[in-house]
Scaffold this motif. Structure first.
Motif, PDB file in Angstrom:
ATOM      1  N   ARG A  37      40.836  48.607  31.276  1.00 41.76           N
ATOM      2  CA  ARG A  37      41.353  47.498  32.079  1.00 41.76           C
ATOM      3  C   ARG A  37      40.363  47.141  33.170  1.00 41.76           C
ATOM      4  N   VAL A  38      40.413  45.894  33.574  1.00 43.08           N
ATOM      5  CA  VAL A  38      39.608  45.419  34.690  1.00 43.08           C
ATOM      6  C   VAL A  38      40.212  45.956  35.978  1.00 43.08           C
ATOM      7  N   VAL A  39      39.349  46.450  36.863  1.00 40.06           N
ATOM      8  CA  VAL A  39      39.794  46.940  38.166  1.00 40.06           C
ATOM      9  C   VAL A  39      38.865  46.398  39.246  1.00 40.06           C
ATOM     10  N   PRO A  40      39.432  46.016  40.396  1.00 39.19           N
ATOM     11  CA  PRO A  40      38.580  45.585  41.503  1.00 39.19           C
ATOM     12  C   PRO A  40      37.947  46.785  42.197  1.00 39.19           C
ATOM     13  N   ASP A  41      36.743  46.601  42.675  1.00 33.97           N
ATOM     14  CA  ASP A  41      36.060  47.618  43.470  1.00 33.97           C
ATOM     15  C   ASP A  41      35.833  47.017  44.850  1.00 33.97           C
ATOM     16  N   SER A  42      36.696  47.342  45.783  1.00 32.15           N
ATOM     17  CA  SER A  42      36.638  46.725  47.106  1.00 32.15           C
ATOM     18  C   SER A  42      35.373  47.092  47.866  1.00 32.15           C
ATOM     19  N   LEU A  43      34.807  48.270  47.630  1.00 26.93           N
ATOM     20  CA  LEU A  43      33.599  48.672  48.347  1.00 26.93           C
ATOM     21  C   LEU A  43      32.384  47.845  47.956  1.00 26.93           C
ATOM     22  N   SER A  44      32.367  47.350  46.713  1.00 29.04           N
ATOM     23  CA  SER A  44      31.239  46.521  46.279  1.00 29.04           C
ATOM     24  C   SER A  44      31.618  45.055  46.131  1.00 29.04           C
ATOM     25  N   ALA A  45      32.891  44.742  46.321  1.00 26.63           N
ATOM     26  CA  ALA A  45      33.401  43.379  46.147  1.00 26.63           C
ATOM     27  C   ALA A  45      33.073  42.839  44.754  1.00 26.63           C
ATOM     28  N   THR A  46      33.229  43.699  43.755  1.00 22.44           N
ATOM     29  CA  THR A  46      33.026  43.318  42.362  1.00 22.44           C
ATOM     30  C   THR A  46      34.204  43.836  41.548  1.00 22.44           C
ATOM     31  N   LYS A  47      34.193  43.514  40.287  1.00 24.27           N
ATOM     32  CA  LYS A  47      35.172  44.067  39.360  1.00 24.27           C
ATOM     33  C   LYS A  47      34.435  44.869  38.302  1.00 24.27           C
ATOM     34  N   GLY A  48      35.068  45.938  37.894  1.00 25.27           N
ATOM     35  CA  GLY A  48      34.512  46.779  36.850  1.00 25.27           C
ATOM     36  C   GLY A  48      35.597  47.123  35.852  1.00 25.27           C
ATOM     37  N   MET A  49      35.334  48.092  35.025  1.00 22.48           N
ATOM     38  CA  MET A  49      36.294  48.526  34.018  1.00 22.48           C
ATOM     39  C   MET A  49      36.684  49.970  34.278  1.00 22.48           C
ATOM     40  N   TYR A  50      37.952  50.248  34.040  1.00 25.59           N
ATOM     41  CA  TYR A  50      38.436  51.612  34.044  1.00 25.59           C
ATOM     42  C   TYR A  50      38.808  51.951  32.609  1.00 25.59           C
ATOM     43  N   LEU A  51      38.226  53.002  32.081  1.00 26.62           N
ATOM     44  CA  LEU A  51      38.511  53.461  30.732  1.00 26.62           C
ATOM     45  C   LEU A  51      39.665  54.453  30.842  1.00 26.62           C
ATOM     46  N   ASP A  52      40.832  54.047  30.360  1.00 26.07           N
ATOM     47  CA  ASP A  52      42.024  54.884  30.485  1.00 26.07           C
ATOM     48  C   ASP A  52      42.114  55.967  29.421  1.00 26.07           C
ATOM     49  N   ASP A  53      41.942  55.586  28.165  1.00 27.03           N
ATOM     50  CA  ASP A  53      42.169  56.512  27.050  1.00 27.03           C
ATOM     51  C   ASP A  53      41.096  56.304  25.996  1.00 27.03           C
TER      52      ASP A  53
END
Length: 148
Positions: free
Chosen positions: A69-85
């Protein structure tokens, strides 16, 4: 044997279910029908961030799965991906599919403007960690959980 990595479709439920059941069994988590339908509906809901992709064999049978899923990264002000499973069926292990599924998620992260992907795994999942250590950097972050 060749494999293709592709996003899930509405028709993939019966290919997804045995892989997700095996993943839950690996982590000693019970999967009942209600929980399976909830997770599948999250995957199919365009308004929910959870997505899925499969590694499929020559006959089109899913032999590996990844949820992300897409997740925001507030420290870099970007969005990345979180691999859940991430799960690869026993008969397909050792063929590079785990790495290919991770690379698929990494490519999706690049499409949204960030090449960042993060995930966690169990401390005793040493087999998977060998692959993870080859494709990513082990961080110094400590994970906490608070249950209801």
């Amino acid at each position: 044997m060749t494999h293709e990595i592709r996003p899930s479709t509405e028709e993939d439920f019966f290919g997804w279910l045995p892989l997700f059941e095996a993943y839950c069994r690996f982590y000693e988590t019970e999967l009942d029908d209600a929980k399976a339908l909830i997770v599948w509906n999250w995957i199919r809901d365009e308004h929910d961030p959870l997505q899925a992709a499969f590694a499929v064999d020559d006959e089109g049978k899913p032999v590996g799965l990844v949820h992300y899923r897409v997740v925001p990264d507030s420290l870099s002000a970007t969005k990345g991906m979180y691999l859940d499973d991430l799960y690869v069926a026993d008969e397909a292990r050792g063929s590079g599919l785990g790495r290919s599924l991770i690379e698929y998620v990494h490519a999706r992260a690049a499409e949204i403007g960030s090449a960042g992907v993060s995930w966690i795994t169990a401390a005793d999942n040493e087999y998977a960690q060998r692959i993870y250590d080859e494709v990513a950097t082990r961080t110094s972050w400590v994970t906490y959980e608070m249950h209801a």
